[in-house]
Structure formats: C-alpha cells, structure tokens
Design a protein around this motif. Structure first.
Motif, PDB file in Angstrom:
ATOM      1  N   ARG A   1       0.846  -1.189   0.000  1.00 42.83           N
ATOM      2  CA  ARG A   1       0.000   0.000   0.000  1.00 42.83           C
ATOM      3  C   ARG A   1       0.874   1.228   0.000  1.00 42.83           C
ATOM      4  O   ARG A   1       1.949   1.234   0.598  1.00 42.83           O
ATOM      5  N   GLN A   2       0.376   2.274  -0.614  1.00 43.87           N
ATOM      6  CA  GLN A   2       1.064   3.560  -0.587  1.00 43.87           C
ATOM      7  C   GLN A   2       0.504   4.341   0.593  1.00 43.87           C
ATOM      8  O   GLN A   2      -0.505   5.027   0.485  1.00 43.87           O
TER       9      GLN A   2
ATOM     10  N   GLU B   1       6.549  -3.565   6.779  1.00 43.55           N
ATOM     11  CA  GLU B   1       7.906  -3.109   6.454  1.00 43.55           C
ATOM     12  C   GLU B   1       7.788  -1.906   5.541  1.00 43.55           C
ATOM     13  O   GLU B   1       7.101  -1.953   4.523  1.00 43.55           O
ATOM     14  N   ASP B   2       8.440  -0.810   5.912  1.00 45.27           N
ATOM     15  CA  ASP B   2       8.464   0.386   5.057  1.00 45.27           C
ATOM     16  C   ASP B   2       9.628   0.249   4.101  1.00 45.27           C
ATOM     17  O   ASP B   2      10.775   0.128   4.537  1.00 45.27           O
ATOM     18  N   SER B   3       9.320   0.237   2.820  1.00 39.66           N
ATOM     19  CA  SER B   3      10.393   0.072   1.833  1.00 39.66           C
ATOM     20  C   SER B   3      10.742   1.382   1.170  1.00 39.66           C
ATOM     21  O   SER B   3      10.082   2.372   1.310  1.00 39.66           O
TER      22      SER B   3
ATOM     23  N   ASP C   1       6.357  10.342  -3.054  1.00 42.66           N
ATOM     24  CA  ASP C   1       7.791  10.304  -3.315  1.00 42.66           C
ATOM     25  C   ASP C   1       8.537   9.361  -2.368  1.00 42.66           C
ATOM     26  O   ASP C   1       9.750   9.245  -2.434  1.00 42.66           O
ATOM     27  N   GLU C   2       7.819   8.664  -1.504  1.00 42.88           N
ATOM     28  CA  GLU C   2       8.428   7.657  -0.621  1.00 42.88           C
ATOM     29  C   GLU C   2       7.962   6.273  -1.036  1.00 42.88           C
ATOM     30  O   GLU C   2       6.995   6.127  -1.777  1.00 42.88           O
TER      31      GLU C   2
END
Length: 86
Positions: free
Chosen positions: A60-61, A84-86, A66-67
């Motif tokens: 999910r965004q 987990e933030d990728s 821009d991240e």
C-alpha cells in the motif's frame, strides 16, 4: 446469520435493475479457528512467531508519493502480521 437486503432501482430505459447485499454475522471474519485464508502472493519469508516458511503479502502507498510503499506480511498458519516500510 445472514441478513439479506434487496435493492431495486429503476433503469433510465424503463426496466428494473435488481441487486442484493448480504451482511454476515458479527462473529464471522478473521477471528475464528483454523488457518487464515491466503491474502495474496506468497514470499519466502519465515514467520517470526511460528517459523512457518512463506508469508503472504500486499503493498500500500501509505505515505507521500515520493516515498516507498509499505509492505504488509501475514502468516497463513498463525495469522501473525507485520509491516515493512520500503
């Protein structure tokens, strides 16, 4: 217990459209016993709780465009979830 609801609406061309909507009882869903249903593709990742090889994932965004995306993992055996933030 299922509570059906019938919706009937007129069609602009004079015919009638019919659809139904069903709600399941509050006791249903993910809180039951047994293995969790698969929720997406499986990745080679070991569950930290039950050591099951293979976890389902979806992305999910959650932050600004821009991240990177956030990846959510869930174990099909014990329903453990992590992100987990990728």
């Amino acid at each position: 217990m299922v509570f059906p609801q019938i919706l009937v609406s007129p069609d602009p061309e004079g015919s009638r459209l019919r659809s139904s909507l069903s709600f399941s009882s509050p006791g249903g869903g993910r809180g039951g016993r047994g293995p969790a249903p698969l929720e997406g593709p499986t990745v080679d990742r070991t569950c930290p709780r039950c050591s099951h090889a293979g976890m389902c994932f979806h992305t999910r965004q959650m932050r600004s465009a821009d991240e990177g995306q956030t990846v959510f993992y869930s174990c099909p055996r014990c329903r453990f979830q992590e992100k987990e933030d990728s």
